[in-house]
Design a protein around this motif. Structure first.
Motif, PDB file in Angstrom:
ATOM      1  N   ASP A 277     -14.052   7.991  -1.956  1.00 37.44           N
ATOM      2  CA  ASP A 277     -13.272   7.154  -2.857  1.00 37.44           C
ATOM      3  C   ASP A 277     -11.948   7.811  -3.194  1.00 37.44           C
ATOM      4  O   ASP A 277     -11.517   7.778  -4.316  1.00 37.44           O
ATOM      5  CB  ASP A 277     -14.072   6.962  -4.158  1.00 37.44           C
ATOM      6  CG  ASP A 277     -14.437   5.511  -4.355  1.00 37.44           C
ATOM      7  OD1 ASP A 277     -14.066   4.717  -3.485  1.00 37.44           O
ATOM      8  OD2 ASP A 277     -15.066   5.193  -5.373  1.00 37.44           O
ATOM      9  N   ALA A 279      -8.977   7.096  -2.844  1.00 37.10           N
ATOM     10  CA  ALA A 279      -7.896   6.277  -3.405  1.00 37.10           C
ATOM     11  C   ALA A 279      -7.945   6.254  -4.920  1.00 37.10           C
ATOM     12  O   ALA A 279      -6.934   6.069  -5.581  1.00 37.10           O
ATOM     13  CB  ALA A 279      -7.986   4.861  -2.855  1.00 37.10           C
TER      14      ALA A 279
ATOM     15  N   TYR B  14     -14.510  -2.062  -6.378  1.00 30.26           N
ATOM     16  CA  TYR B  14     -14.209  -0.714  -6.874  1.00 30.26           C
ATOM     17  C   TYR B  14     -13.998  -0.855  -8.377  1.00 30.26           C
ATOM     18  O   TYR B  14     -12.896  -1.171  -8.810  1.00 30.26           O
ATOM     19  CB  TYR B  14     -12.942  -0.147  -6.242  1.00 30.26           C
ATOM     20  CG  TYR B  14     -12.983  -0.065  -4.735  1.00 30.26           C
ATOM     21  CD1 TYR B  14     -13.517   1.050  -4.100  1.00 30.26           C
ATOM     22  CD2 TYR B  14     -12.460  -1.083  -3.943  1.00 30.26           C
ATOM     23  CE1 TYR B  14     -13.543   1.142  -2.727  1.00 30.26           C
ATOM     24  CE2 TYR B  14     -12.475  -0.993  -2.568  1.00 30.26           C
ATOM     25  CZ  TYR B  14     -13.020   0.113  -1.965  1.00 30.26           C
ATOM     26  OH  TYR B  14     -13.034   0.211  -0.602  1.00 30.26           O
ATOM     27  N   VAL B  17     -11.898  -3.822  -9.334  1.00 34.37           N
ATOM     28  CA  VAL B  17     -11.010  -4.222  -8.239  1.00 34.37           C
ATOM     29  C   VAL B  17     -11.835  -4.729  -7.055  1.00 34.37           C
ATOM     30  O   VAL B  17     -12.788  -4.077  -6.624  1.00 34.37           O
ATOM     31  CB  VAL B  17     -10.141  -3.031  -7.778  1.00 34.37           C
ATOM     32  CG1 VAL B  17      -9.200  -3.464  -6.672  1.00 34.37           C
ATOM     33  CG2 VAL B  17      -9.377  -2.458  -8.952  1.00 34.37           C
ATOM     34  N   LEU B  18     -11.436  -5.883  -6.549  1.00 32.41           N
ATOM     35  CA  LEU B  18     -12.143  -6.460  -5.404  1.00 32.41           C
ATOM     36  C   LEU B  18     -11.727  -5.742  -4.124  1.00 32.41           C
ATOM     37  O   LEU B  18     -10.541  -5.585  -3.852  1.00 32.41           O
ATOM     38  CB  LEU B  18     -11.804  -7.954  -5.301  1.00 32.41           C
ATOM     39  CG  LEU B  18     -12.279  -8.663  -4.032  1.00 32.41           C
ATOM     40  CD1 LEU B  18     -13.791  -8.747  -4.018  1.00 32.41           C
ATOM     41  CD2 LEU B  18     -11.658 -10.040  -3.921  1.00 32.41           C
ATOM     42  N   GLY B  39      -3.972  -4.047   1.844  1.00 24.30           N
ATOM     43  CA  GLY B  39      -4.852  -4.352   0.724  1.00 24.30           C
ATOM     44  C   GLY B  39      -5.774  -5.526   0.972  1.00 24.30           C
ATOM     45  O   GLY B  39      -6.421  -6.018   0.062  1.00 24.30           O
ATOM     46  N   GLY B  41      -8.486  -5.539   2.827  1.00 21.54           N
ATOM     47  CA  GLY B  41      -9.889  -5.148   2.902  1.00 21.54           C
ATOM     48  C   GLY B  41     -10.337  -4.625   4.246  1.00 21.54           C
ATOM     49  O   GLY B  41     -11.539  -4.454   4.486  1.00 21.54           O
ATOM     50  N   THR B  43      -9.872  -1.534   5.655  1.00 21.69           N
ATOM     51  CA  THR B  43     -10.485  -0.213   5.521  1.00 21.69           C
ATOM     52  C   THR B  43     -11.812  -0.307   4.780  1.00 21.69           C
ATOM     53  O   THR B  43     -12.784   0.369   5.126  1.00 21.69           O
ATOM     54  CB  THR B  43      -9.523   0.738   4.784  1.00 21.69           C
ATOM     55  OG1 THR B  43      -8.304   0.807   5.524  1.00 21.69           O
ATOM     56  CG2 THR B  43     -10.110   2.121   4.659  1.00 21.69           C
ATOM     57  N   THR B  44     -11.852  -1.175   3.780  1.00 25.26           N
ATOM     58  CA  THR B  44     -13.095  -1.348   3.031  1.00 25.26           C
ATOM     59  C   THR B  44     -14.224  -1.775   3.970  1.00 25.26           C
ATOM     60  O   THR B  44     -15.325  -1.214   3.939  1.00 25.26           O
ATOM     61  CB  THR B  44     -12.893  -2.390   1.916  1.00 25.26           C
ATOM     62  OG1 THR B  44     -11.850  -1.931   1.054  1.00 25.26           O
ATOM     63  CG2 THR B  44     -14.166  -2.593   1.119  1.00 25.26           C
ATOM     64  N   GLN B  82      -8.392   6.068   8.420  1.00 22.88           N
ATOM     65  CA  GLN B  82      -6.992   5.955   8.045  1.00 22.88           C
ATOM     66  C   GLN B  82      -6.591   7.181   7.211  1.00 22.88           C
ATOM     67  O   GLN B  82      -5.409   7.444   7.030  1.00 22.88           O
ATOM     68  CB  GLN B  82      -6.803   4.674   7.228  1.00 22.88           C
ATOM     69  CG  GLN B  82      -5.391   4.162   7.189  1.00 22.88           C
ATOM     70  CD  GLN B  82      -5.287   2.867   6.406  1.00 22.88           C
ATOM     71  OE1 GLN B  82      -6.201   2.435   5.719  1.00 22.88           O
ATOM     72  NE2 GLN B  82      -4.135   2.231   6.512  1.00 22.88           N
ATOM     73  N   HIS B 191      -2.289  -4.542  10.966  1.00 22.14           N
ATOM     74  CA  HIS B 191      -1.727  -5.681  10.245  1.00 22.14           C
ATOM     75  C   HIS B 191      -0.718  -6.431  11.097  1.00 22.14           C
ATOM     76  O   HIS B 191      -0.091  -7.375  10.646  1.00 22.14           O
ATOM     77  CB  HIS B 191      -1.145  -5.294   8.879  1.00 22.14           C
ATOM     78  CG  HIS B 191      -0.363  -4.038   8.876  1.00 22.14           C
ATOM     79  ND1 HIS B 191      -0.870  -2.860   8.373  1.00 22.14           N
ATOM     80  CD2 HIS B 191       0.850  -3.760   9.308  1.00 22.14           C
ATOM     81  CE1 HIS B 191       0.022  -1.918   8.526  1.00 22.14           C
ATOM     82  NE2 HIS B 191       1.076  -2.418   9.074  1.00 22.14           N
TER      83      HIS B 191
END
Ligand code: ATP
Ligand code: MG
Lengths: 281, 312
Positions: A277, A279, B14, B17-18, B39, B41, B43-44, B82, B191
């Motif tokens: 985590d 970030a 998170y 945060v979505l 942003g 998602g 990497t998520t 990343q 992207h």
């Protein structure tokens, strides 16, 4: 199952090699070496001061002094903070440096990773502080004549004491190491939890007997080869070193192992749930 | 490796945060591109399928392996993250070699594979140097070498082409294709779709943590064309513009913007609509701006996909 153990051993060895190279064979290790060297310097200074004043050292006095310094300063402060430096950073340091994912991307069970890191820390701490103990004893014995020394070693159980001091060092690293390893996984800022443990360990002797069982110093004092009786009237020291009920050595060793294992189980639970985590820093 | 990477109603938050929401996916073999703006998602999703993070809800299955079993997963999977950070003080060689030793490999095995992986990404020469002194492109390549060093069947690569020069980029893309031909899973995020559209077997479009579209690139493009695009026109007399627009074939819907100073128009053929608008504007209506409506998923599609068909 057999194959698993063999694999885990190889993985733990790989983790230990990497950890030792990254953390102890470079500049970051200096703090720990300095901590370990300080008591040696104290002894060397002591000898010089006595010589300079033209006074003769008293063997019985010095060995008693050694036992006291060992318990009050070496274990409670030097090994303590050495373990903070070594173990607290095993996981926390990698989170701060954003390098923990390197391990998490390998086919290594998280528990195995924990074991590898713990053993790496233990190896480093025991080697460094064990060497420190030997150097301190060498400094202490070095300034007495050989008959006094050999009489101490062979007739007054000196060798036993040395083994005892090394043993306490090992157990101190084991106990404090596990605690700070776990704390490094739960806390971002290491100073406050370290201070809390320092105080908790400090007031150990005035705690009720059951609570003493969850302090590390209680076991370490029970394992000490030479009881360190503080000089009469030194009340702060008496609080620090007063042992209400000395546990027999084998029981104390076992107790400390159980305590360490319990802490490591909590750490294993934690490491399985750890997420990358960065970030959020 | 047969099997699919399956996301079962997966959400990740998170804190508040979505990260991603209600993701259902089944990723087959071949090259799959995760496409979305910053942003969105990407990497998520990749961290979820490799177990670096755990889902808040739902479950994930990577060809029969749960992501929380790294000891099994990384025998068959490699992840080029990343994250641009490395264990301190290691050389490029040590970075790969130590990683392989974590598998329990012997020195000889790890050394052989390290050399092979370094050669594969053209990093043999720089390998004895500390990573701390590497350029961006070299760091990217050493990470790629780590991801492929153990010859995994599933490759997860987060923006792997970032920072690579055109030549290396082409070589890297060729590498992905050869992996895909061998029946491996290659999942690549970017992207910029046109970077990978020629090589992707399937694409997944992401925006704001949601999957907008998924499937073969042709189908995704068609799907977008079926979706009318929403355009906001700021002009002096929106009512009369609306009346005029209804006469044209290009507009599906036109309604006044809530602030009264603009018109929201839906069209399936934006290019032709823009042309028609030019002639309308000549008739005395003062048009200030014409732009895709911000909150409209289609404007993201447009941005991501662009107009042209892929050339295979
Ligand atoms: N550790 C974190 N803590 C809080 N929020 C996070 C964290 N990681 C990601 N997010 C949020 O989750 C959302 C998705 O982020 P993610 O990194 O997956 O996007 P991305 O598509 O990879 O973007 P990029 O193209 O910039 O790499 C973003 O809104 C981001 O702010
Ligand atoms: Mg990303």
């Amino acid at each position: 199952m057999n194959g698993n153990w063999k694999l885990w051993r190889a993985q733990i060895a790989a983790i230990m090699r990497l950890e030792i190279r990254k953390s102890f064979l470079n500049r970051r290790g200096v703090v720990i070496y300095l901590l370990a060297l300080m008591p040696v310097i104290i002894w060397v200074l002591h000898i010089f001061v006595m010589r300079a004043r033209g006074r003769q050292c008293n063997f019985a006095e010095d060995t008693h002094m050694f036992a006291m310094i060992f318990q009050f300063f070496f274990v409670r402060l030097f090994i303590f903070f050495g373990c903070v430096a070594v173990f607290m950073n095993l996981f926390r340091g990698e989170v701060l440096q954003k390098s923990l994912h390197y391990y998490f991307l390998a086919p290594v069970r998280r528990e195995v990773l924990l074991a590898g890191k713990f053993f790496a820390g233990l190896l480093a701490a025991v080697t460094i502080f064990g060497a420190s103990v030997l150097l301190q004893i060498a400094a202490l014995l070095g300034h007495f004549d050989s008959t006094t020394v050999s009489q101490y070693l062979y007739q007054s159980g000196g060798f036993g004491h040395i083994i005892g001091y090394l043993g306490v060092t090992l157990f101190a690293c084991l106990g404090y190491g596990s605690v700070f390893l776990a704390m490094g996984m739960f806390f971002r800022n290491p100073l406050i939890p370290a201070a809390v443990v320092l105080i908790w360990e400090g007031i150990s002797s005035i705690l009720p007997a059951t609570l003493q069982k969850i302090t590390i110093i209680h076991y370490l004092q029970s394992l000490a080869p030479v009881p360190a009786d503080p000089p009469k009237g030194a009340i702060p020291l008496q609080i620090l070193v007063f042992v209400s009920d000395r546990t027999p050595a084998p029981v104390a060793a076992l107790g400390l192992c159980v305590l360490t294992a319990a802490v490591l189980v909590v750490a294993a639970w934690r490491v399985r749930r750890m997420q990358i985590d960065y970030a959020a820093e | 490796m047969t099997g699919e990477i399956v996301f079962n109603d997966v959400s990740k938050f998170y804190g508040d945060v979505l990260g991603v929401n209600r993701v259902n996916l089944a990723i087959p073999q071949g090259i799959t591109s995760l496409v979305g703006p910053n942003g969105s998602g990407k990497t998520t999703l990749m961290n979820l399928m490799t177990g670096l993070i755990q889902p808040t809800r739902g479950s994930i299955d990577v060809c029969g392996i749960r992501p929380d079993e790294p000891e099994k997963l990384f025998q068959v999977a490699g992840y080029c993250t990343q994250f641009d950070s490395f264990p301190k003080g290691l050389t490029g060689y040590q970075f790969i070699y130590s990683y392989l030793r974590l598998f329990g490999m012997t020195h000889a095995d790890a050394d052989r594979r390290t050399v092979a992986a370094l050669e594969r990404v053209n990093m043999a020469e720089a390998a004895p140097r500390k990573i701390a002194g590497y350029s961006k492109g070299m760091r990217q390549r050493i990470k790629l070498a780590q991801a492929i060093a153990h010859d995994p069947q599933i490759l997860v690569l987060d923006e792997p082409l970032n920072g690579l020069d055109p030549l290396v980029r082409a070589e890297t893309i060729a590498l992905f294709r050869s992996y895909a031909r061998e029946g491996r899973h290659v999942i690549v995020s970017t992207h910029i779709l046109h970077e990978v559209d020629m090589i992707s077997d399937q694409v997944i479009l992401l925006n704001g943590g949601y999957i907008l579209a998924e499937g073969q690139i042709k189908a995704v493009r068609d799907e977008i064309q079926e979706h009318p695009m929403q355009i906001l026109i700021r002009c002096s007399r929106p009512q009369s513009l609306a009346a005029k627009l209804f006469e044209s074939d290009y507009v599906v819907e036109a309604r006044l913007h809530s602030d009264g100073a603009g018109l929201l128009v839906k069209t399936r053929t934006p290019e032709r609509f823009y042309l028609a608008l030019n002639t309308i504007a000549l008739n005395g209506i003062n048009i200030e701006t014409v732009a895709p409506a911000d909150d409209d998923a289609n404007s993201v599609y447009e941005y991501l996909i662009g107009g042209e068909e892929p050339t295979r």
